[in-house]
Structure formats: C-alpha cells, structure tokens
Design a protein around this motif. Structure first.
Motif, PDB file in Angstrom:
ATOM      1  N   ASN A 292       0.827  -1.215   0.000  1.00  0.00           N
ATOM      2  CA  ASN A 292       0.000   0.000   0.000  1.00  0.00           C
ATOM      3  C   ASN A 292       0.856   1.258   0.000  1.00  0.00           C
ATOM      4  O   ASN A 292       0.541   2.247   0.655  1.00  0.00           O
ATOM      5  CB  ASN A 292      -0.935   0.002   1.204  1.00  0.00           C
ATOM      6  CG  ASN A 292      -0.180   0.031   2.540  1.00  0.00           C
ATOM      7  OD1 ASN A 292       0.946  -0.473   2.632  1.00  0.00           O
ATOM      8  ND2 ASN A 292      -0.799   0.589   3.563  1.00  0.00           N
ATOM      9  N   ARG A 293       1.938   1.225  -0.742  1.00  0.00           N
ATOM     10  CA  ARG A 293       2.875   2.345  -0.719  1.00  0.00           C
ATOM     11  C   ARG A 293       2.257   3.646  -1.215  1.00  0.00           C
ATOM     12  O   ARG A 293       2.699   4.737  -0.844  1.00  0.00           O
ATOM     13  CB  ARG A 293       4.139   2.031  -1.516  1.00  0.00           C
ATOM     14  CG  ARG A 293       3.940   1.809  -2.989  1.00  0.00           C
ATOM     15  CD  ARG A 293       5.284   1.770  -3.730  1.00  0.00           C
ATOM     16  NE  ARG A 293       6.166   0.722  -3.248  1.00  0.00           N
ATOM     17  CZ  ARG A 293       7.453   0.909  -2.991  1.00  0.00           C
ATOM     18  NH1 ARG A 293       7.986   2.100  -3.167  1.00  0.00           N
ATOM     19  NH2 ARG A 293       8.200  -0.093  -2.589  1.00  0.00           N
ATOM     20  N   GLU A 294       1.220   3.551  -2.039  1.00  0.00           N
ATOM     21  CA  GLU A 294       0.596   4.762  -2.566  1.00  0.00           C
ATOM     22  C   GLU A 294      -0.614   5.211  -1.750  1.00  0.00           C
ATOM     23  O   GLU A 294      -1.267   6.196  -2.092  1.00  0.00           O
ATOM     24  CB  GLU A 294       0.164   4.530  -4.021  1.00  0.00           C
ATOM     25  CG  GLU A 294       1.297   4.113  -4.959  1.00  0.00           C
ATOM     26  CD  GLU A 294       2.407   5.138  -5.028  1.00  0.00           C
ATOM     27  OE1 GLU A 294       2.112   6.337  -4.858  1.00  0.00           O
ATOM     28  OE2 GLU A 294       3.571   4.737  -5.243  1.00  0.00           O
TER      29      GLU A 294
ATOM     30  N   SER B  17      -0.812   6.499   1.316  1.00  0.00           N
ATOM     31  CA  SER B  17      -0.626   7.746   2.049  1.00  0.00           C
ATOM     32  C   SER B  17       0.846   8.135   2.004  1.00  0.00           C
ATOM     33  O   SER B  17       1.706   7.353   1.590  1.00  0.00           O
ATOM     34  CB  SER B  17      -1.081   7.595   3.511  1.00  0.00           C
ATOM     35  OG  SER B  17      -0.166   6.778   4.239  1.00  0.00           O
ATOM     36  N   ASP B  18       1.137   9.366   2.447  1.00  0.00           N
ATOM     37  CA  ASP B  18       2.532   9.802   2.489  1.00  0.00           C
ATOM     38  C   ASP B  18       3.324   8.987   3.499  1.00  0.00           C
ATOM     39  O   ASP B  18       4.536   8.781   3.347  1.00  0.00           O
ATOM     40  CB  ASP B  18       2.609  11.293   2.815  1.00  0.00           C
ATOM     41  CG  ASP B  18       1.937  11.640   4.134  1.00  0.00           C
ATOM     42  OD1 ASP B  18       0.922  10.992   4.452  1.00  0.00           O
ATOM     43  OD2 ASP B  18       2.416  12.547   4.834  1.00  0.00           O
TER      44      ASP B  18
ATOM     45  N   LYS C 286       6.652  15.246  -1.494  1.00  0.00           N
ATOM     46  CA  LYS C 286       7.440  14.083  -1.084  1.00  0.00           C
ATOM     47  C   LYS C 286       8.681  14.464  -0.279  1.00  0.00           C
ATOM     48  O   LYS C 286       9.106  13.712   0.599  1.00  0.00           O
ATOM     49  CB  LYS C 286       7.826  13.239  -2.291  1.00  0.00           C
ATOM     50  CG  LYS C 286       8.766  13.905  -3.280  1.00  0.00           C
ATOM     51  CD  LYS C 286       9.120  12.925  -4.397  1.00  0.00           C
ATOM     52  CE  LYS C 286      10.097  13.534  -5.391  1.00  0.00           C
ATOM     53  NZ  LYS C 286      10.461  12.551  -6.453  1.00  0.00           N
TER      54      LYS C 286
ATOM     55  N   GLU D  54      -0.669   3.434   7.592  1.00  0.00           N
ATOM     56  CA  GLU D  54      -1.132   4.491   6.686  1.00  0.00           C
ATOM     57  C   GLU D  54      -1.334   5.815   7.406  1.00  0.00           C
ATOM     58  O   GLU D  54      -1.510   6.852   6.761  1.00  0.00           O
ATOM     59  CB  GLU D  54      -2.431   4.053   6.007  1.00  0.00           C
ATOM     60  CG  GLU D  54      -2.246   2.854   5.082  1.00  0.00           C
ATOM     61  CD  GLU D  54      -3.543   2.407   4.426  1.00  0.00           C
ATOM     62  OE1 GLU D  54      -4.577   3.087   4.643  1.00  0.00           O
ATOM     63  OE2 GLU D  54      -3.526   1.401   3.693  1.00  0.00           O
TER      64      GLU D  54
ATOM     65  N   SER E 148       2.807   5.640   4.373  1.00  0.00           N
ATOM     66  CA  SER E 148       3.139   4.335   3.811  1.00  0.00           C
ATOM     67  C   SER E 148       4.155   4.469   2.680  1.00  0.00           C
ATOM     68  O   SER E 148       5.005   3.603   2.485  1.00  0.00           O
ATOM     69  CB  SER E 148       1.876   3.631   3.298  1.00  0.00           C
ATOM     70  OG  SER E 148       1.224   4.390   2.307  1.00  0.00           O
ATOM     71  N   SER E 149       4.101   5.579   1.948  1.00  0.00           N
ATOM     72  CA  SER E 149       5.059   5.815   0.877  1.00  0.00           C
ATOM     73  C   SER E 149       6.467   6.008   1.439  1.00  0.00           C
ATOM     74  O   SER E 149       7.449   5.471   0.904  1.00  0.00           O
ATOM     75  CB  SER E 149       4.651   7.052   0.070  1.00  0.00           C
ATOM     76  OG  SER E 149       5.607   7.332  -0.929  1.00  0.00           O
TER      77      SER E 149
ATOM     78  N   LYS F 213       1.414  16.717   0.780  1.00  0.00           N
ATOM     79  CA  LYS F 213       1.764  15.539  -0.002  1.00  0.00           C
ATOM     80  C   LYS F 213       3.113  15.697  -0.701  1.00  0.00           C
ATOM     81  O   LYS F 213       3.551  14.789  -1.399  1.00  0.00           O
ATOM     82  CB  LYS F 213       0.677  15.269  -1.051  1.00  0.00           C
ATOM     83  CG  LYS F 213      -0.700  14.972  -0.469  1.00  0.00           C
ATOM     84  CD  LYS F 213      -0.695  13.697   0.371  1.00  0.00           C
ATOM     85  CE  LYS F 213      -2.094  13.388   0.886  1.00  0.00           C
ATOM     86  NZ  LYS F 213      -2.117  12.153   1.700  1.00  0.00           N
TER      87      LYS F 213
END
Length: 388
Positions: free
Chosen positions: A172-174, A176-177, A350, A255, A179-180, A348
């Motif tokens: 689930n990397r995408e 939330s920020d 990065k 997340e 999990s990313s 968001k």
C-alpha cells in the motif's frame, strides 16, 4: 572548552552523516568489489519445515493467513503449520480450531500461550513443540508468495548459513505519504542488506518472513525481537545470516503517522542495548566485515537520537566562531521547520514528507529511550489497525 564543543559537534555530525549517507554509499562501492559473488541456491534442498505464525487477537487476518500458507508451493508431507496464539482473547483461537477441523489432511496445530509475554516468548514456547528440521517464522498479517518457503530453504546451501530472511514488499505504498515513506525506507534498507549478505552477513532481518534450523534456535529474552537479535547471535558464533529476496512476503505499512510512530517506538524498546550489544563486535580481525556493517548500519543509526540533539546544542554554542557554524545552525533550524510544516499541513510534497517522516523516526527513538529508562519498555504491543 571550545575544542571539546567542536569535537562534540563534528563527532555527532559524522554519526548522522555516516548513518544516512556515508555508510550506504560506501557499501555500494564495496559491493562492486564483490559483484561476482552471487547467492547460491539449491532447489533440491526441501527439508521438513514448520511455518510458525505468532498471533495475538488476529481474528481479522488469521483465516486469510492460514489459507495463504496452504497455497505454498512446497511438498505437503514436509510442511507443518503452527499457530502460536499469544493469549488471544478474541476469536483467533476458535477460527484456527475450526480451520484445523476443515483440513484434517494437513498438519496444522494451535499452541495456546497462557500468559501474554510477547511475541518472542510465544516463539520460545511454541518452538519447543517443533520436530521438523527447519523453522519458518512469519507475521499474521504478512501474506507469502507461493514460492516463499521453497526460496528460503534453497538458500541454506552450507552449514555456516544459519538464518535466511525474505523480502518484505509493501503493498500500500501509494495509500498515504506515511506508507510511501516507509516503503521508500524499506527499498533502501533491502538494497543495503542484499550487499551485506552477499559479502558476509546481514545485521538485521524482518519479522515478516525468515527461517533458521530448528536445532540452532535460541531462546532470546522476551524483550528482544528476532529481527535484530537473531542475525547478531549467529554472526557472533561465526555463522552467516543472509537474505534471499526472491522469498517474498506482502504486508501493509501503517497508513497514519500515529500507527507508524507507535510501531517505531516499540521497535526501539531495546535501543540502548543495541548500540553495542556485545564488545566482541569491535574485533574486526575475527568478525571482519560484520564489524564494519554493524557500526554503520546499526550503531550509528541507534545513536541518531542523541547525535541530533548534541549537534544542535553544540552548534548553538559555536555560532560566534564563524559563518560556517551560522550556516549549519540555520540549516538545522530550517530542517526542523520543514518537519513542523509537514506536521501541521500534512502536505503531499514528497520532500517535506520525507523530512517529516525522518524527524518522527528520531522522536520515536527518544520515546524508546524514555521507556527504557523509566521501565516502561514492554515485550508486547497492540497491533496497528491500518496494517490489517
């Protein structure tokens, strides 16, 4: 006094630099000297295996986990399933018992731990009932690739290999920020571990998927976790702990920052001990690359909490000395300001998210230290719901 403050500033700065930049870069360069060394595999090596799942109140995922294990591509007559239930009070035990009834043709057992003392204790207790040659351990919320066990066993190609861990893939990397950021951390750490294992031995594994010989299992203290303790234990015995990233476990990262923060705090429940858990690590003549690996990958990272504080305070005391110290102090303040912006806005972006995530990691180390000093560090924890 001025020289002492400068020494504090530069030593602390070096620890931060080496942990986050210097060591990973140096390892890539060293790895190029060993690029011809590949992970050897023997797919004919298919010994008897027990897949152990430790569960505490995992009614949401335990059925899916059991079905996932049944789908593994491994000879049925050589694989057993053992659920070590750490004093579960929900429907976990009933679900497992019902599953066992529905699959009488498979070797599935439930071991009920009567007093909740944490994951490591549950593993210690349940292992004493295991009779197979190898033990594969995996988390209840980690779903395994069909070839996961086959790949783990194929990597045990010599007697000096005592531990093999797989690759944790964040699904689930995408989402939330948070999990990313966690997925990005794992990508970097996996690359580091691959080189360490290829050269000699890794410094830590992951709880999602790993294996050892049942005869070489060691009862660790309840407060410790296998992730950090097992590779170190085997390395000091002259054995190798390696990784086979073709053995894959899929798992959700936290997340929301609250879940990820709690996870990192409990991960740091032995941080003071882990800085230098055994003086023998420093014996580079005996342990060779492992001494270098542990200092860069573990010791420096476990010192980040105090290094960041010292470099900030010492920098403040050196401001009048030169413009260089003014520049470095301004840079630190800007770094923490960006982190604060990330906290307030939950942007968001990065780069802001990465700085925010890193700062949360350092704060979690401080909480870990606080829990140790105040006697609040515990061997068990409540699971993060966003990872289920």
């Amino acid at each position: 006094m001025g020289i002492f403050i400068k020494v504090l500033f530069y030593v602390s700065g070096f620890i931060i630099f080496w942990a986050m930049i210097g060591y990973p870069v140096s390892l890539k360069l060293i790895g190029k000297c060993y690029k011809s060394r590949k992970l050897e595999k023997d797919y004919n090596h298919q010994p008897t295996v027990t897949v152990m799942v430790v569960a505490h109140n995992e009614e949401k995922v335990i059925l899916e986990k059991l079905n996932n294990i049944l789908e593994l591509d491994y000879p049925q007559d050589k694989i057993e399933i053992l659920v070590a239930s750490d004093n579960s009070t929900d429907q976990t035990n009933n679900i497992v018992k019902e599953f066992i009834k529905k699959h009488p043709e498979r070797k599935i057992r439930l071991y009920e731990v009567k007093a909740r003392k944490g994951k490591t204790n549950a593993q210690n207790e349940a292992q004493k009932t295991v009779t197979t040659e190898y033990l594969v351990m995996t988390d209840a919320n980690s779903m395994l690739d069909r070839n996961a066990v086959k790949e783990l066993m194929a990597a045990f190609t010599s007697d000096d290999i005592a531990y093999v861990c797989g690759r944790l893939s964040i699904v689930n990397r995408e989402a939330s920020d948070v999990s990313s950021a966690e997925a990005g951390y794992w990508d970097s750490d996996l690359a580091t571990r691959e080189i360490e294992g290829r050269i000699q031995t890794i410094t830590a594994g992951n709880g999602a998927l790993y294996a050892c010989r049942n005869s070489e299992y060691h009862d660790f203290d309840h407060i410790q976790c296998h992730d950090a303790a097992m590779p170190l234990y085997y390395a000091l015995k002259g054995k190798r702990a390696i990784c086979n990233h073709d053995a894959v476990a899929y798992e959700k990262a936290g997340e929301v920052i609250e879940d990820e923060f709690k996870r990192k705090v409990r991960m740091n429940r032995t941080i003071l001990m882990a800085i230098l858990p055994d003086i023998r690590i420093l014996n580079v003549f005996k342990y060779k690359w492992f001494s270098y690996f542990y200092f860069g990958h573990r010791t420096c990272r476990y010192l980040l909490w105090i290094a960041h504080l010292i470099v900030l305070l010492s920098n403040a005391l050196l401001l009048a000395n030169s413009k260089f110290y003014l520049l470095t102090f301004t840079g630190q303040l800007l770094f923490y300001l960006i982190s604060l912006i990330g906290t307030v806005t939950r942007t968001k972006n990065k780069y802001v998210s990465l700085i925010y995530y890193y700062t949360v990691t350092i704060i979690a180390q401080w909480f870990g230290v606080y829990n140790i000093v105040t006697g609040r560090a515990k061997p068990f924890w409540e699971k993060a719901e966003s990872t289920r």
